[in-house]
Every structure is written in structure tokens, then in C-alpha cells.
Design a protein around this motif. Structure first.
Motif, PDB file in Angstrom:
ATOM      1  N   GLU A  76     -98.478  54.895   6.663  1.00 56.53           N
ATOM      2  CA  GLU A  76     -98.372  55.840   7.770  1.00 56.53           C
ATOM      3  C   GLU A  76     -97.798  55.181   9.018  1.00 56.53           C
ATOM      4  O   GLU A  76     -97.017  55.789   9.759  1.00 56.53           O
ATOM      5  CB  GLU A  76     -99.739  56.441   8.068  1.00 56.53           C
ATOM      6  N   THR A  77     -98.154  53.924   9.269  1.00 56.41           N
ATOM      7  CA  THR A  77     -97.706  53.226  10.478  1.00 56.41           C
ATOM      8  C   THR A  77     -96.204  52.954  10.470  1.00 56.41           C
ATOM      9  O   THR A  77     -95.620  52.692  11.521  1.00 56.41           O
ATOM     10  CB  THR A  77     -98.446  51.891  10.626  1.00 56.41           C
ATOM     11  N   GLU A  78     -95.573  53.012   9.297  1.00 60.30           N
ATOM     12  CA  GLU A  78     -94.143  52.716   9.199  1.00 60.30           C
ATOM     13  C   GLU A  78     -93.267  53.921   9.527  1.00 60.30           C
ATOM     14  O   GLU A  78     -92.056  53.787   9.691  1.00 60.30           O
ATOM     15  CB  GLU A  78     -93.810  52.214   7.778  1.00 60.30           C
ATOM     16  N   GLY A  79     -93.865  55.104   9.601  1.00 65.93           N
ATOM     17  CA  GLY A  79     -93.088  56.303   9.914  1.00 65.93           C
ATOM     18  C   GLY A  79     -92.424  56.903   8.688  1.00 65.93           C
ATOM     19  O   GLY A  79     -92.241  56.234   7.667  1.00 65.93           O
ATOM     20  N   ASP A  80     -92.062  58.175   8.804  1.00 68.07           N
ATOM     21  CA  ASP A  80     -91.462  58.883   7.678  1.00 68.07           C
ATOM     22  C   ASP A  80     -90.025  58.416   7.451  1.00 68.07           C
ATOM     23  O   ASP A  80     -89.403  57.794   8.311  1.00 68.07           O
ATOM     24  CB  ASP A  80     -91.493  60.392   7.942  1.00 68.07           C
ATOM     25  N   PHE A  81     -89.494  58.735   6.295  1.00 70.47           N
ATOM     26  CA  PHE A  81     -88.115  58.402   5.959  1.00 70.47           C
ATOM     27  C   PHE A  81     -87.165  59.295   6.761  1.00 70.47           C
ATOM     28  O   PHE A  81     -87.375  60.499   6.871  1.00 70.47           O
ATOM     29  CB  PHE A  81     -87.886  58.572   4.457  1.00 70.47           C
ATOM     30  N   SER A  82     -86.110  58.703   7.311  1.00 68.97           N
ATOM     31  CA  SER A  82     -85.184  59.435   8.175  1.00 68.97           C
ATOM     32  C   SER A  82     -84.083  60.112   7.371  1.00 68.97           C
ATOM     33  O   SER A  82     -83.871  59.829   6.186  1.00 68.97           O
ATOM     34  CB  SER A  82     -84.550  58.467   9.180  1.00 68.97           C
ATOM     35  N   ASP A  83     -83.340  60.995   8.050  1.00 67.53           N
ATOM     36  CA  ASP A  83     -82.191  61.644   7.418  1.00 67.53           C
ATOM     37  C   ASP A  83     -81.140  60.608   7.009  1.00 67.53           C
ATOM     38  O   ASP A  83     -80.513  60.735   5.949  1.00 67.53           O
ATOM     39  CB  ASP A  83     -81.561  62.657   8.376  1.00 67.53           C
ATOM     40  N   ASP A  84     -80.928  59.601   7.842  1.00 67.89           N
ATOM     41  CA  ASP A  84     -79.961  58.549   7.514  1.00 67.89           C
ATOM     42  C   ASP A  84     -80.374  57.803   6.252  1.00 67.89           C
ATOM     43  O   ASP A  84     -79.527  57.452   5.419  1.00 67.89           O
ATOM     44  CB  ASP A  84     -79.830  57.556   8.669  1.00 67.89           C
TER      45      ASP A  84
END
Length: 221
Positions: free
Chosen positions: A147-155
Motif C-alpha cells: 500500500e505504501t508504494e502507491g497504485d500502478f500508474s497509467d504510464d
């Protein structure tokens, strides 16, 4: 930002070289699991194959360098048929996906698979890709992040889509177990066709590929 994108595309190109050098399913698995972290950062991954049309031992097989055998066994035994993304993955147009685009955070956090499998592994964000050859699903890969790493981006999904093209092209080069069963078509490319496919899988444009290989734009198309 431009330098970062160049580095990302360089990583995609290096992965393409590893993917196309693979001569077996195990070799392809090693190339994917070994190189993909350089393209899309993640904490854990799970690669699944199911391609009996291509390999004698091509039945369902799960590979991972980051999940324990126990984690994989629990997924296969208990959660495989109850994965909340299963309905989506069966849609033929699906290539890459992000769980947060498919289900609400509330629904995900109430699901059995999230509470009893994803979260106990210390993971929270999930994305993945589906590999298809001639319309048939031959495998998929799932990436996990804390969770601390953040969600996967569009890029990152864009880069994963490029990798998916590489893998699908390489799988299509495996000889069919019974070529006669699919008519006159033969799953063989010339050396030049392989070069074009390799460069195309790295997201090079038609003009760039033609210039690199010294051939016409029409030939590349």
C-alpha cells in the motif's frame, strides 16, 4: 521526464532481447520474471501459463520468484476460481488492467481473496496483463505492490502493454504441437520478419523500424 521515459523504453528494449532469446517456456518465464521489475516496479509477481497447443508440457503452470510455494498453492486451491477479476480477464479485448479500475476499494477490501490472500502477503495494489495468441489466452501475469508504494500508474500500464506485445509475439513463434490441425498456416517467421517483430515490440514507429533495417515502410507494414 524525457530522460526517465528514455530509460523506461531502454528497459523495454532490453526485455525484448531477453524475451526473444528464450527458447522454451521456462526460459521465457525467466526472461519475464527477471526483466519486468526493471520496466514496472513491483514487490511480488505471479506468472501463469496455459498453452497446450504449443508445448507437450504446456498445461497450466504457475511461476514466481517472489511468492512462496504455499502462497501459490493457496491461490490455486482456494481463490483461483473466485478471483474478482476472472470475469474481466475472459473478455477478448482485455490486455492490461488495474484492479482499482475494475472494482471499488470497498468491494475489493471486502472480498475473500483480498482479505485472505493479497493482504496477508503484505500487498495491496494489483495490476496485470493477459497474453493471447490468435485469440486464445495462453497466460497472464499479476503484479503486486504494498500500500505504501502507491497504485500502478497509467504510464506503467502502457509499459506493461508493450511487454505484453513482446511476450505474445514470442509465444506465437513456438512451433505448434500439431500444425496440420490448424490448416495450412505455419507459425514460422523469416529472419527479417523476426527483426521487424522484435523492433515493433519495443514500440518503435514504422519509419524508425524501416530506417534501422534499411527496408521500405510498406514492407514493415
Amino acid at each position: 521526464m524525457e530522460a526517465e521515459r528514455r530509460n523506461q523504453l531502454k528497459a523495454v528494449s532490453q526485455m525484448a532481447l531477453a524475451v526473444f532469446a528464450a527458447e522454451s517456456r521456462d526460459g521465457l518465464s525467466d526472461a519475464i520474471l527477471g526483466k519486468l521489475p526493471e520496466v514496472v516496479a513491483h514487490d511480488k509477481s505471479m506468472l501463469t501459463w496455459n498453452m497446450p497447443e504449443f508445448l507437450t508440457d504446456g498445461g497450466r503452470r504457475v511461476c514466481s520468484r517472489t511468492l512462496s510455494a504455499k502462497d501459490i498453492a493457496r491461490y490455486e486451491d482456494r481463490f483461483f476460481r473466485h478471483d474478482y477479476t476472472a470475469w474481466y480477464l475472459n473478455m477478448p479485448e482485455v490486455r492490461v488492467y488495474r484492479d482499482s479500475d475494475l472494482v471499488s476499494a470497498e468491494h475489493m477490501q471486502q472480498s475473500l481473496i483480498f482479505n485472505e490472500w493479497v493482504q496477508p502477503m503484505g500487498m495491496h495494489h494489483v495490476c496485470g496483463a493477459v497474453f493471447r495468441v490468435r485469440g486464445k489466452m495462453v497466460g497472464d501475469i499479476v503484479l503486486f505492490r504494498a500500500e505504501t508504494e502507491g497504485d500502478f500508474s497509467d504510464d506503467e500500464l502502457f509499459l506493461l502493454d508493450l511487454v505484453t506485445s513482446q511476450v505474445e509475439t514470442r509465444v506465437a513463434l513456438f512451433p505448434l504441437r500439431n500444425a496440420d490441425a490448424v490448416g495450412d498456416w505455419r507459425n514460422i517467421l523469416t529472419e527479417r520478419e523476426r527483426e521487424v517483430a522484435l523492433l515493433a515490440a519495443t514500440d518503435r514507429g514504422v519509419r524508425d523500424i524501416a530506417d534501422d533495417l534499411g527496408i521500405s515502410y510498406g514492407t514493415v507494414r
